[in-house]
Design an enzyme around this catalytic site. Structure first.
Site, mmCIF file in Angstrom:
data_model
loop_
_atom_site.group_PDB
_atom_site.id
_atom_site.type_symbol
_atom_site.label_atom_id
_atom_site.label_comp_id
_atom_site.label_asym_id
_atom_site.label_seq_id
_atom_site.Cartn_x
_atom_site.Cartn_y
_atom_site.Cartn_z
ATOM 1 N N ARG A 186 -3.664 -10.229 4.998
ATOM 2 C CA ARG A 186 -4.038 -10.246 3.580
ATOM 3 C C ARG A 186 -2.869 -9.698 2.770
ATOM 4 O O ARG A 186 -2.523 -8.513 2.881
ATOM 5 C CB ARG A 186 -5.299 -9.408 3.362
ATOM 6 C CG ARG A 186 -5.859 -9.443 1.951
ATOM 7 C CD ARG A 186 -7.164 -8.640 1.885
ATOM 8 N NE ARG A 186 -7.747 -8.694 0.549
ATOM 9 C CZ ARG A 186 -7.485 -7.836 -0.435
ATOM 10 N NH1 ARG A 186 -6.636 -6.849 -0.227
ATOM 11 N NH2 ARG A 186 -8.078 -7.956 -1.613
ATOM 12 N N LYS B 174 0.809 -1.211 0.000
ATOM 13 C CA LYS B 174 0.000 0.000 0.000
ATOM 14 C C LYS B 174 0.849 1.271 0.000
ATOM 15 O O LYS B 174 2.057 1.255 0.211
ATOM 16 C CB LYS B 174 -0.984 -0.022 1.170
ATOM 17 C CG LYS B 174 -2.128 -1.002 0.925
ATOM 18 C CD LYS B 174 -3.327 -0.776 1.791
ATOM 19 C CE LYS B 174 -4.495 -1.658 1.327
ATOM 20 N NZ LYS B 174 -5.645 -1.557 2.223
#
Length: 348
Positions: free
Chosen positions: A324, A289
């Site tokens: 995840r 991210k």
């Protein structure tokens, strides 16, 4: 009042009875809480938590209670140690790997099984990007992307979750063999979604974002991001339970990168253990991210492996049960080393 477990210890046997508590039935032990109340913070030993009142006692009970395993057909998802969920995108425009498996369910299934073989306990299949500015996908097209892959993965014995906001996609994915719904809108984007999940009786992952009905990337305007996200998730859990979803089948995700600044994201990751007070397993989705690039000279998505693994290990240290990730093999290897160190520390 909110309780953030702190003062983690490697060797609980070295402490007097009652001086440390086990975190959510997992592999971490802690000796104190950072108590957050009315904007103030203070440290209180776990042995003194009863002095904080009934609400604190309830929070403490949820923090230390083991999370029951989920039996999902022939598969069991356990929460007594971190589990890797592999990300499998069937989208042309995902921020990380868009287009890799587009229109090729056979190749996507093979990639999913490689993840499972590398140690992923769950394969999270998605057919719509939720990055800022992404185009909304028509529900029929989204279902067409994911259903053939889910059918193949489930038939091969993989445990599959469907990453979607749309009730129709949830219905078709569950019928195809998906066992879990993962909704970044916490069942708020599609008005039918809550009923679909309740009727199916399947586990659901609900994620925080400041405006889930509009896409999840608005401005948060948080006073205390840890407390604000916790309270929002608590309200959503209460709504799901009122709708007939068993609390033991709810998993929470603080929503790293969704309507949060870099400082918000760092505060959430440093304070992940607070979310054990919700009494539900926690998922952390921080892989590749933007915050990693922001902290590493604007490294592009393809060069964020090191940061992704570092964040996964930070999650494991906080007792997060589901991680995840895109890079399954590397994360699993890091967790195995981490687990070895934990086991060795525990025996002295």
């Amino acid at each position: 009042m909110h309780l953030l477990p702190t003062q983690f210890v490697d060797a609980p046997f070295a402490y007097p009875d009652g001086a440390v508590s086990r975190l959510a039935g997992g592999m971490q032990w802690f000796a104190a809480y950072e108590v957050r109340e009315s904007g103030a913070k203070r440290i209180v030993p776990v042995a003194e938590v009863a002095s904080l009142g009934e609400r604190a006692a309830q929070r403490h009970a949820r923090i230390v209670a083991p999370r029951p395993a989920l039996t999902l057909g022939a598969r069991t998802l356990r929460f007594d140690q971190p589990v890797v969920a592999g990300i499998l995108n069937m989208t042309p425009d995902s921020f990380s790997d868009g287009g890799v498996h587009r229109d090729d369910p056979v190749a996507a299934t093979s990639a999913g099984m490689v993840m499972a073989g590398a140690g992923a306990g769950l394969i999270d299949v998605g057919g719509e990007s939720t990055r800022p500015g992404a185009t909304t996908v028509w529900e029929q097209d989204e279902a067409t992307r994911v259903v053939p892959v889910i059918e193949r993965l489930a038939a091969a014995g993989a445990l599959v979750s469907i990453d979607t906001r749309k009730a129709l996609v949830m219905e078709r994915a569950l019928a195809a063999g998906a066992a879990i719904v993962n909704d970044v809108s916490a069942l708020l984007w599609d008005k039918r979604a809550l009923g679909i999940v309740a009727d199916a009786g399947c586990p659901v992952i609900i994620m925080h974002s400041p405006d889930p009905e509009k896409g999840g990337h608005g401005s948060g305007g948080y006073r205390d991001v840890l407390v604000d996200v916790f309270d929002w998730l608590e309200r959503r859990i209460d709504a799901l339970v009122a709708a007939g979803i068993d609390r033991t089948r709810i998993i929470v995700d603080p929503g790293i990168g969704f309507g949060k600044s870099l400082q918000d994201n760092l505060a959430l990751i440093n304070g992940l253990a607070i979310f054990h007070g919700l009494g539900c397993p926690i998922m952390l989705g921080a892989s590749r991210k933007r915050l990693i690039g922001a902290l590493s000279n604007e490294a592009p998505v393809s060069e964020r492996l090191g940061g992704s693994v570092a964040l996964a290990l930070k999650g494991a240290e906080a007792g997060v049960q589901l991680l995840r990730v895109h890079d399954v093999a590397e994360t699993v290897q890091a967790l195995r080393v981490w687990r070895g160190l934990r086991d060795r520390a525990f025996v002295g």
